[in-house]
Motif scaffolding. Structure first.
Motif, short mmCIF file in Angstrom:
data_model
loop_
_atom_site.label_atom_id
_atom_site.label_comp_id
_atom_site.label_asym_id
_atom_site.label_seq_id
_atom_site.Cartn_x
_atom_site.Cartn_y
_atom_site.Cartn_z
N VAL A 139 -36.03 -19.77 54.09
CA VAL A 139 -37.27 -20.25 54.23
C VAL A 139 -38.48 -19.37 54.25
CG1 VAL A 139 -38.56 -21.82 55.89
CG2 VAL A 139 -36.34 -22.40 55.50
N GLN A 140 -38.31 -18.16 55.13
CA GLN A 140 -39.18 -17.07 55.11
C GLN A 140 -39.30 -16.59 53.84
OE1 GLN A 140 -41.55 -15.96 57.40
NE2 GLN A 140 -40.90 -17.60 58.72
N TRP A 141 -38.70 -16.40 53.16
CA TRP A 141 -38.29 -15.82 51.77
C TRP A 141 -39.10 -16.95 50.78
CZ3 TRP A 141 -35.34 -16.76 47.08
CH2 TRP A 141 -35.38 -15.79 46.09
N ASN A 142 -38.84 -17.91 50.62
CA ASN A 142 -39.79 -18.80 49.84
C ASN A 142 -41.00 -18.89 50.13
OD1 ASN A 142 -37.27 -19.54 48.20
ND2 ASN A 142 -36.66 -21.21 49.77
N VAL A 143 -41.38 -18.86 51.35
CA VAL A 143 -42.73 -18.95 51.95
C VAL A 143 -43.71 -17.79 51.47
CG1 VAL A 143 -44.45 -18.99 53.89
CG2 VAL A 143 -42.43 -20.64 53.79
N THR A 144 -42.94 -16.54 51.39
CA THR A 144 -43.93 -15.31 51.36
C THR A 144 -43.52 -14.78 49.77
OG1 THR A 144 -42.00 -13.77 51.87
CG2 THR A 144 -43.61 -14.58 53.63
N ALA A 145 -42.81 -15.91 48.95
CA ALA A 145 -42.38 -15.33 47.45
C ALA A 145 -42.04 -14.03 47.42
CB ALA A 145 -44.01 -15.37 46.77
N GLY A 146 -40.92 -13.72 48.31
CA GLY A 146 -40.04 -12.66 48.45
C GLY A 146 -40.64 -11.48 48.83
N LYS A 147 -41.85 -11.12 49.46
CA LYS A 147 -42.26 -10.28 50.32
C LYS A 147 -41.75 -10.10 51.66
CE LYS A 147 -46.54 -10.02 47.48
NZ LYS A 147 -45.85 -9.63 46.41
N THR A 148 -41.02 -11.03 52.03
CA THR A 148 -40.28 -10.99 53.35
C THR A 148 -39.76 -9.62 53.57
OG1 THR A 148 -39.74 -13.40 53.16
CG2 THR A 148 -38.33 -12.16 54.70
N PHE A 149 -39.19 -8.99 52.64
CA PHE A 149 -38.50 -7.81 52.92
C PHE A 149 -39.39 -6.54 53.10
CE2 PHE A 149 -35.64 -10.44 49.91
CZ PHE A 149 -35.17 -10.81 51.07
N GLU A 150 -40.68 -6.63 53.11
CA GLU A 150 -41.55 -5.71 53.43
C GLU A 150 -42.20 -5.55 54.72
OE1 GLU A 150 -44.44 -6.12 50.22
OE2 GLU A 150 -42.95 -6.14 48.69
N GLU A 151 -41.81 -6.80 55.40
CA GLU A 151 -42.37 -6.89 56.66
C GLU A 151 -41.51 -6.82 57.95
OE1 GLU A 151 -45.42 -9.67 57.29
OE2 GLU A 151 -45.71 -10.17 55.23
#
Length: 183
Positions: A139-151
């Protein structure tokens, strides 16, 4: 290619996984943790085995619930060698109800010196070994368009959700050289 990567890739290749999940794991991947482990010279035969009979280790291994075994020592005293020994030991005594994840911090390599990299490395290994946990991150990954892994804060929430999942089982995380990880 390291044995861990072969195992993880084999697991990923044969497991039914949706396109979203496979894209997610591909984006989460930074580097092969087994290759980072394998860059260290092998231990001298007969060394490190003392730990397996040390009362603190046995108490840690036999206790239930979350627990930490913290190994400290002066620089050059063999903590990394001990870490690689423990990883090998846990891999050689594999259990279907136990997940092993590890990370070697190293301030000489950009991919190994940040808390973001550490959490991504642990999450990648965790999610490959228990694909049901991917639900906590998709869900987080889809919401952030893959930028989840930078935060860091988002990665921490995903890790916390995974570790709190009732279906997780036992997880052993071997984290080496945390002092070389950026604050």
């Amino acid at each position: 290619m390291s044995a861990l990567k072969k195992s993880l890739l084999h697991h990923a290749d044969i497991s039914p996984m949706s396109k979203g999940r496979s894209d997610f794991l591909r984006d989460l991947y930074l580097f092969d943790p087994g290759a980072a482990k394998d860059k260290f010279p092998p231990r001298v035969q007969g060394t490190c085995s003392w730990l397996l009979t040390h009362h603190s280790y046995m108490e840690w291994l036999d206790s239930d619930g979350p627990r930490i075994l913290w190994v400290t020592g002066a620089p050059g005293s063999g903590k990394t060698v001990l870490s690689t020994f423990l990883i090998d030991e846990f891999q050689n005594t594999a259990s279907p109800h136990r997940i092993l994840c590890f990370f070697f911090s190293d301030d000489k390599y950009a991919l190994q010196k940040s808390a973001v990299a550490l959490l991504r490395g642990i999450l990648y290994q965790l999610l490959l070994q228990n694909q049901d946990l991917v639900k906590h991150a998709l869900v987080q990954w889809n919401v952030t368009a893959g930028k989840t892994f930078e935060e860091l804060s988002v990665l921490w929430k995903i890790c916390t959700a995974c570790f709190d999942d009732p279906g997780l089982g036992d997880v052993i995380c071997v984290l080496d050289a945390l002092d070389e990880c950026e604050a």
